[in-house]
Enzyme design. Structure first.
Site, short mmCIF file in Angstrom:
data_model
loop_
_atom_site.label_atom_id
_atom_site.label_comp_id
_atom_site.label_asym_id
_atom_site.label_seq_id
_atom_site.Cartn_x
_atom_site.Cartn_y
_atom_site.Cartn_z
CB SER A 149 -0.93 0.03 1.21
OG SER A 149 -1.67 1.22 1.18
CG HIS B 74 -4.92 -0.75 3.80
ND1 HIS B 74 -5.13 -0.14 2.57
CD2 HIS B 74 -4.18 0.12 4.51
CE1 HIS B 74 -4.54 1.04 2.57
NE2 HIS B 74 -3.95 1.22 3.73
CG ASN B 75 -7.11 -1.40 -0.67
OD1 ASN B 75 -6.14 -1.26 0.06
ND2 ASN B 75 -7.02 -1.45 -1.98
CD GLU C 156 -7.47 3.59 0.30
OE1 GLU C 156 -6.48 2.89 0.60
OE2 GLU C 156 -7.76 3.87 -0.88
NE ARG D 90 -15.26 5.06 -2.82
CZ ARG D 90 -13.96 4.80 -2.99
NH1 ARG D 90 -13.52 4.32 -4.13
NH2 ARG D 90 -13.10 5.01 -2.02
CE LYS E 67 -3.26 -2.35 -0.56
NZ LYS E 67 -3.32 -2.41 -1.97
P1 NDP Z 1 0.62 -0.73 -14.73
O1 NDP Z 1 -0.57 -0.75 -15.60
O2 NDP Z 1 1.39 0.51 -14.60
O3 NDP Z 1 1.64 -1.86 -15.22
C1 NDP Z 1 1.17 -3.14 -15.54
C2 NDP Z 1 2.36 -4.06 -15.76
O4 NDP Z 1 1.87 -5.38 -15.95
C3 NDP Z 1 3.17 -3.72 -17.00
O5 NDP Z 1 4.52 -3.93 -16.69
C4 NDP Z 1 2.66 -4.74 -18.01
O6 NDP Z 1 3.62 -5.08 -18.99
C5 NDP Z 1 2.43 -5.93 -17.13
N1 NDP Z 1 1.53 -6.91 -17.70
C6 NDP Z 1 0.19 -6.79 -17.90
N2 NDP Z 1 -0.32 -7.90 -18.44
C7 NDP Z 1 0.71 -8.78 -18.57
C8 NDP Z 1 0.81 -10.11 -19.04
N3 NDP Z 1 -0.28 -10.78 -19.48
N4 NDP Z 1 2.02 -10.69 -19.03
C9 NDP Z 1 3.11 -10.02 -18.60
N5 NDP Z 1 3.07 -8.77 -18.13
C10 NDP Z 1 1.88 -8.14 -18.11
O7 NDP Z 1 0.13 -1.29 -13.31
P2 NDP Z 1 0.53 -0.84 -11.81
O8 NDP Z 1 2.00 -0.85 -11.69
O9 NDP Z 1 -0.23 0.36 -11.41
O10 NDP Z 1 -0.09 -2.05 -10.96
C11 NDP Z 1 0.51 -3.33 -10.89
C12 NDP Z 1 -0.16 -4.09 -9.76
O11 NDP Z 1 0.06 -3.38 -8.55
C13 NDP Z 1 -1.67 -4.24 -9.91
O12 NDP Z 1 -2.07 -5.49 -9.42
C14 NDP Z 1 -2.20 -3.14 -9.02
O13 NDP Z 1 -3.50 -3.43 -8.56
C15 NDP Z 1 -1.18 -3.15 -7.89
N6 NDP Z 1 -1.09 -1.95 -7.11
C16 NDP Z 1 -1.13 -0.72 -7.68
C17 NDP Z 1 -1.06 0.42 -6.91
C18 NDP Z 1 -1.08 1.76 -7.55
O14 NDP Z 1 -1.18 2.75 -6.81
N7 NDP Z 1 -0.98 1.87 -8.86
C19 NDP Z 1 -0.94 0.36 -5.44
C20 NDP Z 1 -0.81 -0.98 -4.95
C21 NDP Z 1 -0.92 -2.07 -5.76
P3 NDP Z 1 3.66 -4.31 -20.43
O15 NDP Z 1 4.53 -3.11 -20.22
O16 NDP Z 1 4.29 -5.33 -21.34
O17 NDP Z 1 2.26 -3.98 -20.81
#
Ligand code: NDP
Length: 476
Positions: free
Chosen positions: A128, A185-186, A189, A287, A182
């Site tokens: 988080s 937590h959400n 939130e 919401r 987690k």
């Molecule tokens: P992004 O959309 O920024 O990035 C997604 C990533 O996943 C990219 O690297 C993408 O690769 C990869 N990906 C997607 N599909 C596939 C696949 N089929 N095979 C291989 N790679 C894949 O996401 P976030 O970084 O925001 O989120 C990632 C995780 O973290 C999620 O589960 C999210 O819920 C969680 N999270 C996010 C938070 C936030 O504030 N954003 C906070 C806490 C948790 P490519 O570049 O090739 O598309």
């Protein structure tokens, strides 16, 4: 050089997490499905620490020191399964895959069981704090086996947020425990934000304050027991002026709250486990309601009460009352969340340390707050209150707040200002402390129309009354 840890999925979260590891002196192998994204990351941030670029899953695995520690930060659901299916065959017994995405804890339990069969440790890990937290220190909630925590824990603790020198990271419990916590937590939130939004609305609609004035009120509250990240940023959002209109930013934002689903998961899980989390449920439904444009438009002309202007002295008094109502409702929302953690822990055999959960939420995460010190203390010294409401500190706070709290709910009701979160919290408090509940009548009715039977207060057993006959009672 062999990498200490590998990260695949260099999106918003993965990239910052990898940088955080590197900035703490760990050698990090990095991989992304779309190779250019990995290359750009190395170009932009390669100077921050020791990175090993990996163009394929095979390269990534080859770069890692054994037992291998691999973090996946991809989207929850199919993407996570796809990545696991791709990497698992390349790994060896004793290696670890940590999923830092927002997976549903039931998916995590399934994946953990499947990978255990191959001798791999699967660690479902809640993270988080969003983008900034991932880079500067998130709150980290790892599940999985104790052995995997021995190997991963020190790395995770090194990059976590710290409060008074303590890392905001602890082993939550086996398999899905980390993602479960987690999720809660959400959910909390959601409840926190709803209570804050209602408090703002009451100050605006009842006290008649403008957003800038309300921002000052929140800034003041942030100096006291409500001191928290969410109260602090509420003051900032309310004080913000829209550049296009020159008016308050809050007045140009469409009033439709969106959700990504973790609140819904929390409520669904609570329904399955039979735990009343009315504060979180009201927040999720509030919401949903906000997003239903058609019925809102149709109902917009329905009659409501007049809203007389408050005398400035009364407005000031009302503002103090809202602070009390907000604090009391917050206690209830957290008591409900902790009840859900306790029940999940029992149901799935996780043995979660509820005081430790409060401790690691004090920093890094969205609900970080001074208040969590009190919750941690409630579970300190081997104490385990059945409900947080009876912990001496909270009991006293609720007692002190209750007149103000009731007054706010009454005022909101009389003036027609919706306050579902604050009202539901008060109803929960009153229901939990009630000597007798009308659930007795519900049981009577169920026995009448469905012969569902009832238990008695004075004897053991199940009973049924012959409602259609002579109304005598028989043992069921
Ligand atoms: P992004 O959309 O920024 O990035 C997604 C990533 O996943 C990219 O690297 C993408 O690769 C990869 N990906 C997607 N599909 C596939 C696949 N089929 N095979 C291989 N790679 C894949 O996401 P976030 O970084 O925001 O989120 C990632 C995780 O973290 C999620 O589960 C999210 O819920 C969680 N999270 C996010 C938070 C936030 O504030 N954003 C906070 C806490 C948790 P490519 O570049 O090739 O598309």
């Amino acid at each position: 050089e062999e990498a200490h840890i590998g990260v695949t999925g260099l999106g918003v979260m993965g990239r910052n997490l990898a940088r955080n590891f590197a900035r703490h002196g760990h050698t990090v192998a990095v991989h992304n499905r779309t190779v250019s994204r990995m290359q750009r990351m190395i170009e932009d941030f390669g100077g921050e620490g020791a990175f090993v670029p990996a163009e394929s899953p095979r390269d990534l695995v080859a770069a890692l020191r054994r037992p291998r520690r691999l973090v996946t930060m991809v989207n929850a659901g199919h993407a996570t399964d796809a990545v696991i299916d791709e990497f698992a065959p390349l790994l060896e017994p004793g290696d670890m895959i940590m999923d830092g995405g927002n997976a549903h804890f039931q998916d995590t339990r399934r994946r953990e069981a499947a990978l255990k069969e191959r001798g791999l440790h699967f660690v479902g890990c809640g993270i988080s704090g969003g983008e900034e937290g991932a880079l500067h220190g998130p709150s980290i909630m790892p599940g999985g086996s104790p052995e995997s925590y021995e190997a991963l824990g020190p790395l995770l603790e090194s990059i976590a947020a710290r409060v008074n020198g303590e890392p905001c990271c602890t082993h939550i419990g086996p398999d899905g425990a980390g993602h479960f916590v987690k999720m809660v937590h959400n959910g909390i939130e959601y409840a926190d934000m709803q209570l804050i939004a209602e408090s703002y609305d009451l100050l605006r609609e009842v006290a008649g304050y403008a957003p800038a004035r309300i921002a000052d009120v929140f800034r003041g509250w942030n100096e006291g027991r409500l001191d928290s990240y969410l109260i602090q940023i509420t003051a900032e959002v309310l004080a913000h002026t829209d550049a296009a209109t020159g008016g308050p930013f809050i007045d140009v934002v469409a009033d439709r709250a969106e959700q990504k689903g973790t609140g819904r998961w929390t409520v669904g899980t609570a329904l399955d486990l039979g735990v009343p989390v009315s504060g979180i449920a009201e927040a999720v439904f509030a919401r949903s309601l906000s997003g239903h444009a058609e019925p809102r438009e149709a109902a917009a002309g329905l009659p409501g009460p007049a809203r007389p202007e408050l005398h400035p002295d009364d407005a000031r008094r009302f503002t103090d009352n809202v602070e009390q109502a907000l604090y009391a409702s917050k206690i209830v929302a957290y008591a409900q969340g902790w009840h859900l953690i306790q029940t999940g822990s029992q149901q799935y055999g996780w043995d979660i340390d509820r005081g430790a959960v409060a401790a690691i939420w004090r920093g890094g995460c969205i609900i970080r707050a001074r208040f969590l010190d009190e919750i941690r203390a409630a579970y300190g010294g081997g104490r385990a209150p059945v409900t947080l409401l009876t912990d001496p500190t909270f009991r006293r706070a609720l007692d002190e707040a209750q007149n103000a709290w009731r007054h706010v709910v009454a005022q909101a009701t009389e003036l027609g200002v919706p306050a579902p979160g604050v009202s539901a919290a008060l109803a929960y408090y009153d229901a939990l402390r009630a000597g007798r509940l009308p659930a007795a009548l519900v049981q009577g009715l169920r026995d009448y129309f469905g012969a569902h039977t009832y238990e008695r207060t004075d004897r053991e057993g199940s009973f049924h009354t012959l409602w259609g006959g002579d109304r005598s009672e028989e043992s069921a």
